[in-house]
Design an enzyme around this catalytic site. Structure first.
Site, mmCIF file in Angstrom:
data_model
loop_
_atom_site.group_PDB
_atom_site.id
_atom_site.type_symbol
_atom_site.label_atom_id
_atom_site.label_comp_id
_atom_site.label_asym_id
_atom_site.label_seq_id
_atom_site.Cartn_x
_atom_site.Cartn_y
_atom_site.Cartn_z
ATOM 1 N N HIS A 76 0.855 -1.182 0.000
ATOM 2 C CA HIS A 76 0.000 0.000 0.000
ATOM 3 C C HIS A 76 0.897 1.240 0.000
ATOM 4 O O HIS A 76 1.991 1.238 0.564
ATOM 5 C CB HIS A 76 -0.908 0.006 1.227
ATOM 6 C CG HIS A 76 -2.095 -0.896 1.073
ATOM 7 N ND1 HIS A 76 -3.340 -0.584 1.573
ATOM 8 C CD2 HIS A 76 -2.244 -2.098 0.450
ATOM 9 C CE1 HIS A 76 -4.186 -1.552 1.289
ATOM 10 N NE2 HIS A 76 -3.539 -2.497 0.611
ATOM 11 N N GLU A 78 1.024 4.086 1.522
ATOM 12 C CA GLU A 78 1.500 4.654 2.780
ATOM 13 C C GLU A 78 2.690 3.879 3.333
ATOM 14 O O GLU A 78 3.639 4.453 3.862
ATOM 15 C CB GLU A 78 0.368 4.664 3.816
ATOM 16 C CG GLU A 78 -0.801 5.562 3.463
ATOM 17 C CD GLU A 78 -1.909 4.837 2.726
ATOM 18 O OE1 GLU A 78 -3.078 5.227 2.850
ATOM 19 O OE2 GLU A 78 -1.601 3.854 1.993
ATOM 20 N N LYS A 286 -1.404 1.099 11.279
ATOM 21 C CA LYS A 286 0.038 1.343 11.246
ATOM 22 C C LYS A 286 0.360 2.809 11.519
ATOM 23 O O LYS A 286 1.322 3.124 12.229
ATOM 24 C CB LYS A 286 0.610 0.905 9.893
ATOM 25 C CG LYS A 286 0.595 -0.607 9.713
ATOM 26 C CD LYS A 286 1.245 -1.053 8.423
ATOM 27 C CE LYS A 286 1.279 -2.575 8.346
ATOM 28 N NZ LYS A 286 1.971 -3.087 7.141
ATOM 29 N N LYS A 419 12.687 -5.993 3.680
ATOM 30 C CA LYS A 419 13.308 -6.109 5.007
ATOM 31 C C LYS A 419 14.801 -6.430 4.903
ATOM 32 O O LYS A 419 15.641 -5.800 5.556
ATOM 33 C CB LYS A 419 12.601 -7.189 5.835
ATOM 34 C CG LYS A 419 11.250 -6.823 6.391
ATOM 35 C CD LYS A 419 10.743 -7.942 7.293
ATOM 36 C CE LYS A 419 9.429 -7.577 7.972
ATOM 37 N NZ LYS A 419 8.315 -7.535 7.007
ATOM 38 N N LYS A 454 16.590 -6.141 15.891
ATOM 39 C CA LYS A 454 15.337 -5.483 16.281
ATOM 40 C C LYS A 454 15.109 -5.604 17.791
ATOM 41 O O LYS A 454 14.749 -4.631 18.456
ATOM 42 C CB LYS A 454 14.154 -6.098 15.521
ATOM 43 C CG LYS A 454 14.035 -5.642 14.072
ATOM 44 C CD LYS A 454 12.922 -6.366 13.345
ATOM 45 C CE LYS A 454 11.548 -6.040 13.886
ATOM 46 N NZ LYS A 454 11.090 -4.688 13.494
#
Length: 486
Positions: A76, A78, A286, A419, A454
């Site tokens: 998407h 965004e 999000k 990623k 992370k």
């Protein structure tokens, strides 16, 4: 001072100047656009530039997710724009740690940390209201939207990727039948007792009359809100725009009653895939998360004293509700407490532009010719960001456009904002950092996988834990085995 229209025009012009590859076919394909604008506040003027731009409407299903981190799960606009901005920030950080000039970062007080220059801020633009909760708004004779409205009789098809179903809506109704239904729904669904932030998840949608935007530089005030509530009591909206995003397991499910009681509001939703479920939360969800954790992500947080927030979110001309945007992006997480230093509840200012994207669904339908076949969403997603090497990245189905099945799984097929590619780019920053300047979180233990890096971002993970426990407990998380790549 810039206006919403100034930012919208800047983003549309930037898109117009990009190469043709990945753009929709005029009159036949539509797409959504989002962008990040960097604003430099100078003594006598403001300097604005687009640093990331994304288009796209697609999302891959759960079964297509890769343990190599080499596919874009969510394309998407965004999400594409935000990931492109992360790529841009990583390059700016690499310049900073290497002793070169960065337009974004300067040394922070703590050794090994870098902060955003005080005169720099970031504005987020989206050509349409984000999918999910922010798109559940009253329908007031406005253009159709990417997730088209549906009636109870065609609710079985809700969530499909075909926007042309919006053209099949049954609009021919007798006036007396409409009035009868409105009276019944008004008695059943009116719930206007307090401000949006007091609404509970799962409550029926709040009715609101959506007026044309006259002042594009400031949100609605309290008096305007009160007038709208009174108007809504007297003139209830006949229906609401629908979202194809499904409630996550455990959330209050959608009642799916005709009219304004079709959806539950204020709940987490996942995006529809092509025939199978996804693990991608809606853009509304999000963006609500970004207002607490920032948009920089966990990796960059190693080098930062705190989160980086969007000061403003601007929406282009489209079906729009200020109160619904406030509920979806700000109010759901507004009561979170106990956040670590550098993180806070940081809701953006919400504005709307009067300028519409030329490749929106409404504009595409307007210019459509019958000889072109049916109107459909563009299958490609464009990512552009202000980096020195290969700024343009065009993908389809999560991989670089033009890749064959034989190419899948190779480095050549990866998007620059996947990623694994962002992880590898971040590792070049770590390598370029002098040992004495390496943040403590990257020196305390041996880190190998994407998951390791992370999880080692301690403050970010603490903030995320507080957010999940207090506001978003049903957030779907990617399985750990999909994050163990190097």
């Amino acid at each position: 001072m810039w206006s919403a229209d100034t930012i919208a025009k800047l983003c549309y012009d930037h898109f117009r100047n990009l190469p043709k590859r990945g753009k929709p076919e005029l009159g036949r394909e539509w797409t959504l656009l989002a962008a990040v604008v960097e604003v430099h506040q100078k003594p006598k003027e403001e300097e604005m530039k687009v640093v990331s731009l994304g288009t796209g409407t697609k999302c891959i299903g759960r079964a297509a997710m890769s343990p190599k981190g080499d596919i874009l799960n969510d394309s998407h606009a965004e999400v594409i724009a935000r990931r492109g901005c992360v790529r841009y920030l990583i390059e700016q950080l690499r310049l900073a740690v290497s002793g070169e000039t960065s337009s974004v970062f300067c040394p922070a007080e703590e050794t090994g940390k870098w902060k955003v220059h005080p005169e720099v801020s970031f504005v987020f633009f989206t050509s349409h209201t984000p999918c999910g909760d922010a798109s559940i708004i009253p329908m007031m004779d406005s253009p159709s939207q990417p997730c088209p409205p549906v009636r109870k009789e065609d609710s079985e098809g809700e969530g499909s990727d075909a926007p042309e179903t919006a053209l099949k809506r049954r609009a021919e109704r007798q006036e007396d039948q409409v009035n009868k239904r409105l009276r019944a729904e008004g008695e059943r669904c009116h719930d206007l007792g307090g401000p949006v932030k007091e609404m509970k998840a799962g409550s029926p949608p709040q009715l609101e009359i959506v007026h044309p935007v006259e002042d594009s530089s400031r949100p609605l005030d309290t008096e305007s809100h009160a007038r709208q509530v009174e108007d809504a009591r007297e003139h209830p909206a006949p229906d609401i725009h629908r979202t194809g995003a499904k409630c996550v397991p455990g959330e209050t499910s959608d009642p799916k009653e005709p009219g304004i009681c079709y959806h539950s509001t204020g709940v987490l939703r996942v995006k529809p895939g092509r025939g199978e479920p996804t693990l991608s939360l809606s853009c509304s969800d999000k963006m609500a998360r970004w207002a607490i954790l920032g948009f920089q992500g966990a990796l960059l947080s190693h080098y930062l004293p705190g989160a980086i927030y969007f000061t403003t979110v601007i929406t282009g001309k489209c079906p729009y509700s200020q109160l619904t945007m406030q509920r979806a992006l700000c109010d759901r997480c507004s009561q979170v407490t106990g956040l670590p230093a550098g993180f806070s509840v940081h809701p953006p200012e919400l504005l709307q532009s009067r300028l519409e994207f030329s490749h929106s669904l409404a504009q595409t339908q307007h210019s459509h010719q019958s000889s072109q076949g049916r109107v459909s969403p563009c299958g490609a997603a464009i990512s552009w960001c202000a980096v020195s090497n290969q700024p343009l990245d065009v993908t389809a189905n999560g991989y670089k456009q033009g890749m064959t099945k034989k190419d899948v799984g190779t480095p050549q097929a990866r998007s620059r904002i996947s990623k694994v590619e962002l992880f590898h780019t971040f590792q070049t920053v770590v390598t370029a950092t002098p040992n004495a300047q390496l943040p403590a979180s990257l020196r305390e233990r041996e880190l190998q996988t994407y998951w390791d890096y992370k999880q080692a971002a301690g403050a970010y993970q603490q903030a995320w834990l507080q957010l999940r426990e207090q506001a978003l407990p049903l957030w779907l998380r990617s399985p750990r085995e999909l994050l163990q790549f190097h």
